[in-house]
Design an enzyme around this catalytic site. Structure first.
Site, PDB file in Angstrom:
ATOM      1  N   ASN A 155      14.085  29.175 -12.331  1.00 21.40           N
ATOM      2  CA  ASN A 155      14.836  29.876 -11.286  1.00 21.40           C
ATOM      3  C   ASN A 155      16.311  29.519 -11.465  1.00 21.40           C
ATOM      4  OD1 ASN A 155      15.949  30.934  -8.978  1.00 21.40           O
ATOM      5  ND2 ASN A 155      14.926  29.528  -7.556  1.00 21.40           N
ATOM      6  N   LYS A 185      18.850  30.670 -10.076  1.00 18.52           N
ATOM      7  CA  LYS A 185      19.656  30.816  -8.848  1.00 18.52           C
ATOM      8  C   LYS A 185      20.964  31.546  -9.194  1.00 18.52           C
ATOM      9  CE  LYS A 185      17.247  26.905  -6.971  1.00 18.52           C
ATOM     10  NZ  LYS A 185      17.180  25.838  -6.019  1.00 18.52           N
ATOM     11  N   HIS A 212      12.010  32.714  -1.265  1.00 16.00           N
ATOM     12  CA  HIS A 212      12.535  31.380  -1.585  1.00 16.00           C
ATOM     13  C   HIS A 212      13.190  30.786  -0.336  1.00 16.00           C
ATOM     14  CE1 HIS A 212      14.934  28.181  -3.306  1.00 16.00           C
ATOM     15  NE2 HIS A 212      14.126  28.226  -4.353  1.00 16.00           N
ATOM     16  N   GLU A 253      15.814  29.256   0.101  1.00 12.68           N
ATOM     17  CA  GLU A 253      17.255  29.517   0.244  1.00 12.68           C
ATOM     18  C   GLU A 253      17.508  30.912   0.813  1.00 12.68           C
ATOM     19  OE1 GLU A 253      18.299  28.436  -3.774  1.00 12.68           O
ATOM     20  OE2 GLU A 253      17.873  26.329  -3.293  1.00 12.68           O
ATOM     21  N   GLU A 298       6.745  24.927  -2.495  1.00 14.16           N
ATOM     22  CA  GLU A 298       8.022  24.231  -2.659  1.00 14.16           C
ATOM     23  C   GLU A 298       8.421  23.582  -1.338  1.00 14.16           C
ATOM     24  OE1 GLU A 298      10.586  25.862  -6.066  1.00 14.16           O
ATOM     25  OE2 GLU A 298      10.977  27.110  -4.342  1.00 14.16           O
ATOM     26  N   SER A 329      12.450  19.728  -7.488  1.00 13.26           N
ATOM     27  CA  SER A 329      12.873  18.564  -8.295  1.00 13.26           C
ATOM     28  C   SER A 329      11.928  18.242  -9.452  1.00 13.26           C
ATOM     29  CB  SER A 329      13.073  17.333  -7.387  1.00 13.26           C
ATOM     30  OG  SER A 329      14.131  17.560  -6.488  1.00 13.26           O
ATOM     31  N   GLY A 350      14.134  24.710 -10.728  1.00 17.96           N
ATOM     32  CA  GLY A 350      15.501  25.133 -10.399  1.00 17.96           C
ATOM     33  C   GLY A 350      16.508  24.479 -11.328  1.00 17.96           C
TER      34      GLY A 350
HETATM   35  P1  PGA Z   1      14.935  22.396  -8.020  1.00 20.29           P
HETATM   36  O1  PGA Z   1      14.758  23.853  -7.379  1.00 20.29           O
HETATM   37  O2  PGA Z   1      14.025  22.329  -9.221  1.00 20.29           O
HETATM   38  O3  PGA Z   1      16.381  22.297  -8.384  1.00 20.29           O
HETATM   39  O4  PGA Z   1      14.543  21.408  -6.973  1.00 20.29           O
HETATM   40  C1  PGA Z   1      13.509  24.463  -7.282  1.00 20.29           C
HETATM   41  C2  PGA Z   1      13.662  25.815  -6.633  1.00 20.29           C
HETATM   42  O5  PGA Z   1      14.531  25.991  -5.772  1.00 20.29           O
HETATM   43  O6  PGA Z   1      12.916  26.754  -6.955  1.00 20.29           O
END
Ligand code: PGA
Length: 254
Positions: free
Chosen positions: A12, A14, A99, A101, A169, A215, A236
């Site tokens: 992802n 972003k 997601h 976000e 997540e 993470s 991410g």
């Molecule tokens: P991250 O993000 O691996 O940076 O924690 C995961 C995501 O938002 O899909």
């Protein structure tokens, strides 16, 4: 559609990277890793503006192309949106939906369910993100996650549930470097299985992929994969670093 037996790793991106040139470089790195670990389904979920560039990099068949959101209508007066048919034109086969976000920015469960339904109708695989923002001692996060899962799938015919990927997540693990314990991830995997089995039957539960996100990095990928029964990862931060992403894919390869 991929089988549950094939591990799935989705990058992802972003709102990154800043240039098309960098996007091209990352896609090339994805191609290299996908070629090396053919037992893994690798997906790059790119910003809309890079779809054409990434599609051109002839990744079809090797690296699947995904986006991070789409509208549920095929076309119309929806400023700033893109639709499933537009994505299909460029070979997009996956879409991340709901997601955290985006949910934080106002996306509702109902909108997510409409988008999931539109994606399935257009044969784009929805990656539905669910997850609690915090863990409470009363364990209210379990019914919270169950409600997110059931709402997202609510507009689908039962037979299509298996075509959805659920990404667990926990919001508190996204971009923080903190991950749940292996037991916590395993328990949530089983819990989602149970919810699917109770609602849609055993066959659907057995063939619906559930992946973990939050993470994931080269240091924790192997153990998270082997010890939790998750079917892959949504990555991410580490998805933009070729070496890290490659090690994560290697960690789930057969
Ligand atoms: P991250 O993000 O691996 O940076 O924690 C995961 C995501 O938002 O899909």
């Amino acid at each position: 559609m991929q089988s549950i037996h094939q591990p799935l790793v989705i990058g992802n991106w972003k709102m990154n990277p800043l240039t098309a040139r960098e996007a091209k470089n990352i896609i090339s790195a994805y191609k290299t890793v996908a070629k090396k670990y053919t037992s893994v389904a690798v997906v790059a979920a790119v910003p809309h503006i890079y779809i054409a560039e990434c599609s051109k990099a002839s990744i079809r068949g090797l690296v699947a192309l995904g986006v991070q959101n789409m509208h549920h209508e095929p076309s119309g007066a929806y400023t700033g949106e893109i639709s499933a048919p537009m994505c299909l034109e460029y070979g997009v086969s996956h879409v991340i939906l709901g997601h955290s976000e985006r949910r934080k920015a106002g996306e509702t469960d109902i909108q997510v369910s409409e988008k999931v339904s539109a994606a399935i109708k257009n044969r784009v695989t929805p990656i539905v993100c669910v997850g609690e923002s915090e863990r409470d001692v009363q364990a209210a996060f379990y019914p919270y996650v169950a409600a997110q899962v059931l709402s997202a799938l609510s507009k689908l015919p039962k037979a299509r549930v298996k075509d959805v990927v659920i990404a667990y997540e926990p919001v508190w693990a996204i971009g923080t470097g903190v991950t749940p314990t292996l037991d916590e991830v395993r328990e949530m995997r089983l819990f989602i299985y149970k919810i699917l089995a109770e609602t849609y039957g055993l066959a659907a539960a057995k063939s619906t992929r559930v992946i973990y996100g939050g993470s994931v990095n080269p240091g924790n990928a192997k153990i998270l994969f082997t010890e939790t029964q998750m079917n892959g990862f949504l990555v991410g931060g580490a998805s933009l670093r070729a070496a890290d992403f490659s090690q994560i894919v290697a960690a789930v390869a057969k």
